[in-house]
Design an enzyme around this catalytic site. Structure first.
Site, PDB file in Angstrom:
ATOM      1  N   LEU A   1      37.593 -24.355  12.808  1.00 17.43           N
ATOM      2  CA  LEU A   1      38.746 -24.167  12.150  1.00 17.43           C
ATOM      3  C   LEU A   1      38.855 -22.679  11.969  1.00 17.43           C
ATOM      4  O   LEU A   1      39.836 -22.184  11.825  1.00 17.43           O
ATOM      5  CB  LEU A   1      38.486 -24.640  10.524  1.00 17.43           C
ATOM      6  CG  LEU A   1      38.455 -26.212  10.257  1.00 17.43           C
ATOM      7  CD1 LEU A   1      38.068 -26.561   8.845  1.00 17.43           C
ATOM      8  CD2 LEU A   1      39.944 -26.914  10.746  1.00 17.43           C
TER       9      LEU A   1
ATOM     10  N   THR B   1      39.938 -22.374   2.107  1.00 17.57           N
ATOM     11  CA  THR B   1      40.058 -23.537   2.586  1.00 17.57           C
ATOM     12  C   THR B   1      38.684 -24.354   2.734  1.00 17.57           C
ATOM     13  O   THR B   1      38.831 -25.505   3.264  1.00 17.57           O
ATOM     14  CB  THR B   1      41.038 -23.755   3.360  1.00 17.57           C
ATOM     15  OG1 THR B   1      40.467 -23.151   4.582  1.00 17.57           O
ATOM     16  CG2 THR B   1      42.418 -23.035   2.931  1.00 17.57           C
TER      17      THR B   1
ATOM     18  N   HIS C   1      42.875 -29.216  -3.063  1.00 16.90           N
ATOM     19  CA  HIS C   1      41.976 -29.635  -2.002  1.00 16.90           C
ATOM     20  C   HIS C   1      42.799 -30.613  -0.951  1.00 16.90           C
ATOM     21  O   HIS C   1      42.456 -31.837  -0.727  1.00 16.90           O
ATOM     22  CB  HIS C   1      40.488 -30.264  -2.335  1.00 16.90           C
ATOM     23  CG  HIS C   1      39.577 -30.308  -1.459  1.00 16.90           C
ATOM     24  ND1 HIS C   1      38.283 -30.370  -1.690  1.00 16.90           N
ATOM     25  CD2 HIS C   1      39.551 -30.375  -0.019  1.00 16.90           C
ATOM     26  CE1 HIS C   1      37.751 -30.199  -0.566  1.00 16.90           C
ATOM     27  NE2 HIS C   1      38.417 -30.276   0.541  1.00 16.90           N
TER      28      HIS C   1
ATOM     29  N   THR D   1      33.732 -33.634   7.321  1.00 19.99           N
ATOM     30  CA  THR D   1      32.751 -32.847   8.252  1.00 19.99           C
ATOM     31  C   THR D   1      31.615 -32.278   7.163  1.00 19.99           C
ATOM     32  O   THR D   1      30.553 -32.532   7.910  1.00 19.99           O
ATOM     33  CB  THR D   1      33.747 -31.543   8.800  1.00 19.99           C
ATOM     34  OG1 THR D   1      34.708 -31.912   9.475  1.00 19.99           O
ATOM     35  CG2 THR D   1      32.848 -30.820   9.757  1.00 19.99           C
TER      36      THR D   1
ATOM     37  N   GLU E   1      35.481 -30.548  -8.469  1.00 19.60           N
ATOM     38  CA  GLU E   1      36.631 -31.348  -8.085  1.00 19.60           C
ATOM     39  C   GLU E   1      36.729 -32.650  -8.602  1.00 19.60           C
ATOM     40  O   GLU E   1      35.706 -33.500  -8.282  1.00 19.60           O
ATOM     41  CB  GLU E   1      37.023 -31.161  -6.566  1.00 19.60           C
ATOM     42  CG  GLU E   1      37.008 -29.630  -6.079  1.00 19.60           C
ATOM     43  CD  GLU E   1      37.129 -29.670  -4.616  1.00 19.60           C
ATOM     44  OE1 GLU E   1      37.303 -28.317  -4.252  1.00 19.60           O
ATOM     45  OE2 GLU E   1      36.735 -30.497  -3.949  1.00 19.60           O
TER      46      GLU E   1
ATOM     47  N   ARG F   1      34.910 -24.575   0.892  1.00 22.20           N
ATOM     48  CA  ARG F   1      34.104 -25.288  -0.101  1.00 22.20           C
ATOM     49  C   ARG F   1      34.232 -24.365  -1.276  1.00 22.20           C
ATOM     50  O   ARG F   1      34.098 -23.163  -1.301  1.00 22.20           O
ATOM     51  CB  ARG F   1      32.693 -25.539   0.197  1.00 22.20           C
ATOM     52  CG  ARG F   1      32.476 -26.872   1.017  1.00 22.20           C
ATOM     53  CD  ARG F   1      33.114 -28.255   0.432  1.00 22.20           C
ATOM     54  NE  ARG F   1      32.783 -29.224   1.453  1.00 22.20           N
ATOM     55  CZ  ARG F   1      33.836 -29.790   2.271  1.00 22.20           C
ATOM     56  NH1 ARG F   1      35.012 -29.208   2.272  1.00 22.20           N
ATOM     57  NH2 ARG F   1      33.408 -30.821   2.925  1.00 22.20           N
TER      58      ARG F   1
ATOM     59  N   TRP G   1      43.482 -30.284   4.372  1.00 21.50           N
ATOM     60  CA  TRP G   1      43.039 -31.095   5.336  1.00 21.50           C
ATOM     61  C   TRP G   1      44.009 -32.354   5.508  1.00 21.50           C
ATOM     62  O   TRP G   1      43.812 -32.874   6.627  1.00 21.50           O
ATOM     63  CB  TRP G   1      41.676 -31.801   5.159  1.00 21.50           C
ATOM     64  CG  TRP G   1      41.604 -32.689   3.960  1.00 21.50           C
ATOM     65  CD1 TRP G   1      41.410 -32.204   2.778  1.00 21.50           C
ATOM     66  CD2 TRP G   1      41.745 -33.999   3.864  1.00 21.50           C
ATOM     67  NE1 TRP G   1      41.434 -33.155   1.925  1.00 21.50           N
ATOM     68  CE2 TRP G   1      41.651 -34.242   2.456  1.00 21.50           C
ATOM     69  CE3 TRP G   1      41.916 -34.832   4.992  1.00 21.50           C
ATOM     70  CZ2 TRP G   1      41.656 -35.798   2.293  1.00 21.50           C
ATOM     71  CZ3 TRP G   1      41.794 -36.383   4.513  1.00 21.50           C
ATOM     72  CH2 TRP G   1      41.809 -36.587   2.927  1.00 21.50           C
TER      73      TRP G   1
ATOM     74  N   ASP H   1      42.020 -23.515  -2.062  1.00 23.09           N
ATOM     75  CA  ASP H   1      42.214 -24.999  -2.066  1.00 23.09           C
ATOM     76  C   ASP H   1      40.967 -25.800  -2.595  1.00 23.09           C
ATOM     77  O   ASP H   1      41.250 -27.021  -2.578  1.00 23.09           O
ATOM     78  CB  ASP H   1      42.823 -25.349  -0.511  1.00 23.09           C
ATOM     79  CG  ASP H   1      43.214 -26.814  -0.435  1.00 23.09           C
ATOM     80  OD1 ASP H   1      44.124 -27.135  -1.016  1.00 23.09           O
ATOM     81  OD2 ASP H   1      42.323 -27.562   0.482  1.00 23.09           O
TER      82      ASP H   1
END
Length: 320
Positions: A158, A232, A284, A74, A263, A234, A287, A258
């Site tokens: 979300l 959860t 991460h 997204t 990353e 960024r 999702w 998360d």
């Protein structure tokens, strides 16, 4: 026939990618792609599918054939949208595919912070329950969620789904206005006023220039003593140095992340190395339920076929 290249297909795990294959699509998948490999792999592509591979302005300028970027995500912070606009490359994302998976992970993390499930499991395995003089073991305090206040920062799909779960647990839900807003929208509180009232803060906003390091030393100082932070969204929403200090100093009672700014994180990342029982880090994966990943594939396929039919679906650019 549209030449379509998925640059980081392995990020989808074991999801079935067959919906992306069609008579009008020639699909090439790479498990992962380094920055040095991007140009070569997309040179003949009409459509690029990417999850987290960065497509900056310089790269887009060197891909005259590219006409569509399909994000397997997204958030679009890895795509230079201005560069895409300049070169006439449409950008489409996927939406709503993780509206159940991410809120579920929010509460998995939150319940670990409040119910200490892993600590109790470790204690049982270590034989401490067997050695207890009582029928129970109460070494780690458990806190109820009912009656607590959760602040949702970012009230899209979300955030709304997370709010519903919070209400099911008997929590009160607060919404905050943006920190620099001069006027509060109906139903929202000023940012720092909301922080001072929240027992739990859950982040669901996109990473933009305005939200980068939104949670910094000032924000942590404004939070209610004993508050918990869940991210959860960024990693860049949080000043990680300030977070570590807040946890070490007890300004925050706990945090569950998360996502991190980098990353995957380097092995020596300070938060990864921190030996703090009140800090939880997952890789991460909020999702990434099997169901959510398959919904994402279906959306990607729909975006590709819409483009092939002369339409745009879930377009970030151009916007109509």
């Amino acid at each position: 026939m549209y030449q379509t290249v998925f640059l980081d297909a392995a990020s989808m795990g074991d999801a079935d990618l067959s919906p992306l294959q069609a008579d009008n699509i020639a699909l090439t998948c790479f498990n992962a792609t380094t920055p040095a490999q991007v140009l070569n792999r997309l040179q003949q592509a009409d459509i690029a599918i990417v999850n987290k591979v960065v497509l900056d302005a310089t790269t887009l300028a060197a891909l005259p054939r590219l006409k569509l970027i399909c994000l397997a995500a997204t958030g679009a912070n890895n795509i230079d949208l201005a560069g895409a606009q300049q070169h006439g490359i449409a950008v489409c994302n996927v939406r709503g595919y993780a509206d159940t998976a991410v809120p579920q992970q929010v509460f998995a993390l939150l319940l670990q912070l409040t119910n200490k499930v892993q600590q109790y499991q470790n204690a049982v395995r270590a034989g401490r329950w067997s050695q207890s003089p009582h029928f129970c073991l109460l070494d780690y305090p458990v806190t109820e969620l009912a009656g607590k206040t959760m602040l949702i920062v970012g009230y899209g799909a979300l955030g709304q789904a997370t709010a519903k779960l919070a209400q099911a647990f008997g929590m009160q839900v607060l919404l905050s206005e943006q920190p620099d807003a001069s006027i509060c929208r109906a139903g929202r509180l000023p940012f720092f006023t909301a922080l001072a009232q929240a027992d739990v803060v859950s982040l669901h906003c996109p990473l933009t220039a305005g939200t980068e390091r939104l949670f910094n030393a000032r924000a942590f100082a404004a939070m209610k003593p004993g508050a918990l932070l869940i991210n959860t969204a960024r990693g860049g929403l949080i000043d990680e140095t300030a977070l570590l200090q807040a946890l070490q100093q007890g300004t925050l009672a706990g945090a569950a992340l998360d996502v991190l700014t980098e990353e995957p994180p380097p092995p020596a990342h300070p938060l990864v190395l921190a030996d703090l029982p009140q800090l939880i880090i997952t890789p991460h994966m909020a999702w990434a339920s099997a169901e959510a990943r398959q919904r994402m594939v279906q959306q990607l396929a729909a975006n590709v076929q819409a483009f092939a039919g002369g339409q745009l679906r879930n377009a970030l650019w151009p916007q109509h």
